[in-house]
Design a protein around this motif. Structure first.
Motif, PDB file in Angstrom:
ATOM      1  N   THR A  66       0.830  -1.207   0.000  1.00  0.00           N
ATOM      2  CA  THR A  66       0.000   0.000   0.000  1.00  0.00           C
ATOM      3  C   THR A  66       0.862   1.253   0.000  1.00  0.00           C
ATOM      4  OG1 THR A  66      -1.825  -1.110   1.161  1.00  0.00           O
ATOM      5  CG2 THR A  66      -1.732   1.286   1.302  1.00  0.00           C
ATOM      6  N   ASN A  70      -0.053   2.902  -3.612  1.00  0.00           N
ATOM      7  CA  ASN A  70      -1.317   3.629  -3.540  1.00  0.00           C
ATOM      8  C   ASN A  70      -1.237   4.955  -4.299  1.00  0.00           C
ATOM      9  OD1 ASN A  70      -3.128   5.762  -1.891  1.00  0.00           O
ATOM     10  ND2 ASN A  70      -4.070   3.738  -1.864  1.00  0.00           N
ATOM     11  N   LEU A 166      -3.871   5.308   5.459  1.00  0.00           N
ATOM     12  CA  LEU A 166      -3.857   4.184   4.520  1.00  0.00           C
ATOM     13  C   LEU A 166      -3.447   2.886   5.201  1.00  0.00           C
ATOM     14  CD1 LEU A 166      -2.307   5.883   1.362  1.00  0.00           C
ATOM     15  CD2 LEU A 166      -4.672   5.120   1.650  1.00  0.00           C
ATOM     16  N   THR A 170      -5.882  -0.311   5.298  1.00  0.00           N
ATOM     17  CA  THR A 170      -5.426  -1.621   4.821  1.00  0.00           C
ATOM     18  C   THR A 170      -5.610  -2.678   5.904  1.00  0.00           C
ATOM     19  OG1 THR A 170      -3.802  -0.561   3.372  1.00  0.00           O
ATOM     20  CG2 THR A 170      -3.453  -2.878   3.886  1.00  0.00           C
ATOM     21  N   LEU A 246      -6.476  -0.061  -2.817  1.00  0.00           N
ATOM     22  CA  LEU A 246      -5.533   0.470  -1.842  1.00  0.00           C
ATOM     23  C   LEU A 246      -4.093   0.113  -2.206  1.00  0.00           C
ATOM     24  CD1 LEU A 246      -7.304  -0.149   1.597  1.00  0.00           C
ATOM     25  CD2 LEU A 246      -6.652   2.059   0.636  1.00  0.00           C
ATOM     26  N   GLY A 248      -3.012  -0.132  -5.138  1.00  0.00           N
ATOM     27  CA  GLY A 248      -2.672   0.467  -6.421  1.00  0.00           C
ATOM     28  C   GLY A 248      -2.889  -0.458  -7.596  1.00  0.00           C
TER      29      GLY A 248
END
Length: 470
Positions: A66, A70, A166, A170, A246, A248
């Protein structure tokens, strides 16, 4: 006649500039805070990289992916680069600029007086070096530079706050996937148990020892239990999609499979410290503080902008009216000073000072609100975890009693001392409690993550954020 030394005049002007560009920031901008939190009896400190408390290599890998992939974080990092560039651009105003200008001209003339025709040509070349420098006597440029540097620091803290959020998102989705996998497993086990019970009831009915009502009631329970499965599987799949974004990745391009079989134990409640430590640990508070200081410096810049400006211009000019051969041999030098003072601007500069002061008041209110919100979030997380731990304990006790009741009702039913409705009621309550307990354990862990996030940290300063960054 009184003569004032130039050095003394410069010193006076510089001191005046330092006073004018002083930022308008309260000495104690933070609101009054309690000495300690009302809830929480911690026995250990939380690790700076808080997710390592779950001791899960799987979660560690997901969070690393992440922080690397991200795209919201990539946007924040791009905003940091922009803020750094703006700070460098503003700082350049403290130094002189040097420009080069060149010119070339070719002229042809023809004169005809009726008797003769005269022709002439001329080639002229010029090269100028021009340097401009504003003497920042009142500190306007220095104040603007400091404000932009603080904006840069605030952008960095905004990126750190996003990274913290983030990691929490996650971890919550990882736990939620485990939670849904456990609920799906439990519902499937309940479906199988209810199906077997239905077969036994149908067998008893076929032998004349059971009733049609018993069979119908068990069929209804089996159908109701089966109806629980599709929403759970749907939510599990959407959680995989959310987790992929999250990381990417587009949903469907990366297989998100969680191998952790059960929810981890939360462990002891971490030490929340005292509320005033949040001023340094929370990146959103640090961001708001930098914004407040930048707004104060903007006020100083706006005040200094109402005063005269003194600028110096130095020029070195080369020119040859006959060609390039003697271009550097013909030159001139000049040094000029200019004073620009505002006489009438219809109140524009005064209005800018008022706007900057209003923006500073807004930044102060935002800072205090951010501090209070941070203290509330920690307090709420402590209260929620404490109460949720008690909820898990009581649900576990209730489930034990419900299972004992179910066994007793089944025993009495087999002995003919109770009807099947008693068994059905006990079975329904037991299965519902099993599902509620799984949900309650997940919520307790999610409240723990809320606490970790509310406490902040400094790990973002040394973490690798974004793609191809050291």
């Amino acid at each position: 006649m009184i003569r004032i030394p130039v050095s003394a005049l410069i010193l006076v002007l510089f001191s005046a500039g330092c006073v004018l560009n002083r930022p308008e920031i309260p000495d104690e901008p933070a609101p009054a805070l309690p000495e300690r939190y009302a809830e929480g009896h911690a026995v250990r400190h939380a690790p700076d990289r808080w997710w390592t408390a779950f001791d899960s290599p799987e979660l560690d890998r997901l969070i690393a992916r992440t922080l690397e992939g991200n795209y919201d974080l990539e946007q924040a990092l791009a905003r940091i680069d922009q803020a750094r560039a703006l700070a460098r651009r503003s700082r350049s105003g403290l130094f002189p600029s040097l420009d080069v200008e060149s010119a070339a001209s070719v002229s042809r003339t023809r004169v005809d007086d009726g008797r003769t025709v005269a022709r002439d040509s001329n080639n002229a070349y010029g090269l100028d070096l021009v340097s401009l420098w504003e003497l920042d006597l009142w500190g306007r440029v220095r104040a603007q530079t400091r404000a932009r540097e603080l904006d840069r620091d605030a952008a960095v803290e905004a990126g750190h706050d996003l990274a913290l959020s983030l990691t929490a998102e996650t971890a919550v989705r990882w736990l939620n996937l485990i939670h849904h996998n456990r609920r799906i497993e439990r519902v499937r086990a309940q479906i199988e148990a209810n199906r077997q019970s239905l077969e036994l009831l149908e067998h008893r009915f076929g032998q004349g020892t059971g009733t049609a009502l018993d069979v119908l009631q068990q069929r209804e329970l089996l159908a109701a239990t089966r109806a629980l499965l599709p929403p759970l599987e749907s939510r599990r799949d959407t959680l995989r999609h959310e987790l992929a974004v999250l990381l990417g990745r587009a949903p469907g391009t990366a297989e998100i499979e969680i191998s952790t079989p059960s929810l981890p134990e939360p462990g002891p409640v971490p030490d929340a410290g005292i509320p005033c430590t949040l001023l340094d640990r929370r990146p959103d508070i640090r961001q708001a503080r930098y914004r407040l200081e930048a707004a104060g410096w903007d006020v100083g810049a706006a005040r200094a902008d109402r005063l005269p400006r003194i600028s110096l211009t130095a020029a070195q000019r080369y020119g040859d009216p006959n060609g390039l051969d003697l271009l550097l041999d013909n030159w001139s030098q000049s040094l000029a000073a200019g004073l620009t003072a505002p006489l009438f601007d219809a109140g524009r500069r005064r209005a800018e000072v008022e706007r900057a002061r209003a923006a500073a008041r807004e930044a102060l209110a935002a800072y205090r609100s951010t501090v209070l919100t941070a203290v509330r979030e920690v307090s709420d997380a402590l209260v929620r975890e404490t109460n949720q731990s008690e909820t898990v304990h009581r649900l576990s006790t209730q489930l034990e009693q419900s299972r004992a009741t179910l066994e007793e009702s089944r025993f009495r039913y087999r002995k003919g001392q109770a009807d099947y409705l008693t068994v059905l009621s006990a079975l329904t309550r037991t299965q519902e409690l099993e599902r509620r307990l799984i949900r309650a354990r997940f919520e307790r862990l999610s409240f723990r993550i809320e606490l970790y996030r509310a406490l902040g940290g400094d790990w973002m300063k040394t973490a690798t954020l974004g793609r191809n960054r050291s």
